[in-house]
Motif scaffolding. Structure first.
Motif, mmCIF file in Angstrom:
data_model
loop_
_atom_site.group_PDB
_atom_site.id
_atom_site.type_symbol
_atom_site.label_atom_id
_atom_site.label_comp_id
_atom_site.label_asym_id
_atom_site.label_seq_id
_atom_site.Cartn_x
_atom_site.Cartn_y
_atom_site.Cartn_z
ATOM 1 N N PHE A 93 0.847 -1.197 0.000
ATOM 2 C CA PHE A 93 0.000 0.000 0.000
ATOM 3 C C PHE A 93 0.880 1.245 0.000
ATOM 4 O O PHE A 93 1.862 1.327 0.745
ATOM 5 C CB PHE A 93 -0.897 -0.015 1.236
ATOM 6 N N CYS A 94 0.547 2.230 -0.830
ATOM 7 C CA CYS A 94 1.372 3.439 -0.915
ATOM 8 C C CYS A 94 0.593 4.695 -0.532
ATOM 9 O O CYS A 94 1.049 5.814 -0.767
ATOM 10 C CB CYS A 94 1.981 3.591 -2.308
ATOM 11 N N GLY A 95 -0.569 4.531 0.080
ATOM 12 C CA GLY A 95 -1.368 5.681 0.499
ATOM 13 C C GLY A 95 -1.010 6.137 1.904
ATOM 14 O O GLY A 95 -0.329 5.442 2.658
ATOM 15 N N SER A 96 -1.483 7.315 2.249
ATOM 16 C CA SER A 96 -1.254 7.855 3.583
ATOM 17 C C SER A 96 -2.167 7.172 4.594
ATOM 18 O O SER A 96 -3.086 6.416 4.226
ATOM 19 C CB SER A 96 -1.531 9.362 3.596
ATOM 20 N N PHE A 97 -1.942 7.463 5.870
ATOM 21 C CA PHE A 97 -2.818 6.922 6.908
ATOM 22 C C PHE A 97 -4.240 7.425 6.708
ATOM 23 O O PHE A 97 -5.206 6.691 6.903
ATOM 24 C CB PHE A 97 -2.307 7.322 8.293
ATOM 25 N N GLU A 98 -4.378 8.689 6.301
ATOM 26 C CA GLU A 98 -5.704 9.261 6.067
ATOM 27 C C GLU A 98 -6.409 8.529 4.925
ATOM 28 O O GLU A 98 -7.621 8.298 4.979
ATOM 29 C CB GLU A 98 -5.592 10.756 5.743
#
Length: 276
Positions: free
Chosen positions: A131-136
């Protein structure tokens, strides 16, 4: 079958330790599935991946009967049986219903964790997986039109546990705490022994073993960046198609000094999300 146990997770709650150090005790248990790569196991594939039109509980029973050892406790163990954090466990009811259709008399073992720690640790897990998304991005509860959005049933864990109790009966569901697991593994194992009605000898050195060490915030940030170049289930069309997780981890460790080691997210943010 002498006895059947469904060990359903959750993720990041000590399930791998149980699988390797407890359920692999071949004198007492028979693991019905490949717990190392459950995604390649036919039985797990049928229960988790098959669409409703292709699922057949009779076929699952046939596989179990072939793998069954009558004088041992047969265990089906996979974290994915509780759902998955990246999709907020959208399919947990379907999986539970399928498990019930296969054997409604099975005993259920489920391991839970403090909600804040659970959210944070599962985020780090999906980053490690690609996964390369932010925590948000990960925790967003924005309703999706075409894909499953995040359901907090999964992160709160309680609704899933209650659904299993409704299906299998409260006396047939053992809820374990990851916090108990960390503090006193002997007490943790004793709970399982009382639940299944048999004492399982276990070597003391196994109690000191740690499985799946937590990565630093710095390393997680580095992995998340290099995931942009890794092809995975989370990133189907990367900038550069690097399929090897080992290669990504090597780059991440080498360049991790370039990234901040501060907390991935403020605890107050998690608290506000939970309270909404």
């Amino acid at each position: 079958m002498k006895s059947v146990i469904y060990h359903i997770g959750f993720h990041k709650t000590g399930t791998t330790w149980l699988q390797r150090n407890f359920f692999k005790n071949s004198s007492y248990f028979n693991l019905l599935n490949d717990f190392v790569q459950p995604w390649n196991d036919k039985l797990c594939q049928m229960i988790i991946n098959y669409p409703d039109c292709d699922f057949s509980y009779e076929e699952c029973i046939k596989i179990i009967e072939k793998r069954n050892i009558s004088d041992k406790i047969n265990v089906l163990s996979a974290e994915r049986l509780s759902g998955h954090p990246i999709s907020g466990g959208f399919d947990y009811k379907r999986i539970a219903d399928r498990l019930y259709s296969i054997n409604g008399n099975a005993k259920i073992i489920v391991t839970t964790r403090d909600v804040k720690a659970f959210i944070m640790s599962t985020y780090k897990q999906v980053v490690k997986e690609g996964f390369c998304g932010s925590f948000e991005d990960y925790i967003s509860r924005d309703l999706k039109w075409k894909t499953p959005g995040v359901s907090f049933d999964y992160f709160l864990q309680k609704p899933i546990v209650e659904y299993y109790m409704k299906l299998f009966g409260e006396d047939n569901v053992l809820v374990l705490s990851f916090e108990d697991f960390k503090q006193n593994k002997s007490y943790y194992i004793e709970k399982i022994e009382n639940f299944i009605g048999i004492q399982i000898p276990i070597e003391k050195e196994k109690f000191r073993k740690i499985v799946n060490h937590t990565y630093s915030n710095r390393l997680i940030r580095a992995i998340r960046f290099f995931n942009l170049f890794r092809k995975s289930e989370y990133n189907i069309y990367p900038f550069i198609s690097i399929k090897s997780r080992k290669t990504i981890n090597l780059f991440s460790k080498f360049f991790s000094f370039l990234f901040s080691n501060k907390n991935i997210v403020d605890n107050n943010m998690i608290e506000s999300i939970i309270n909404k």
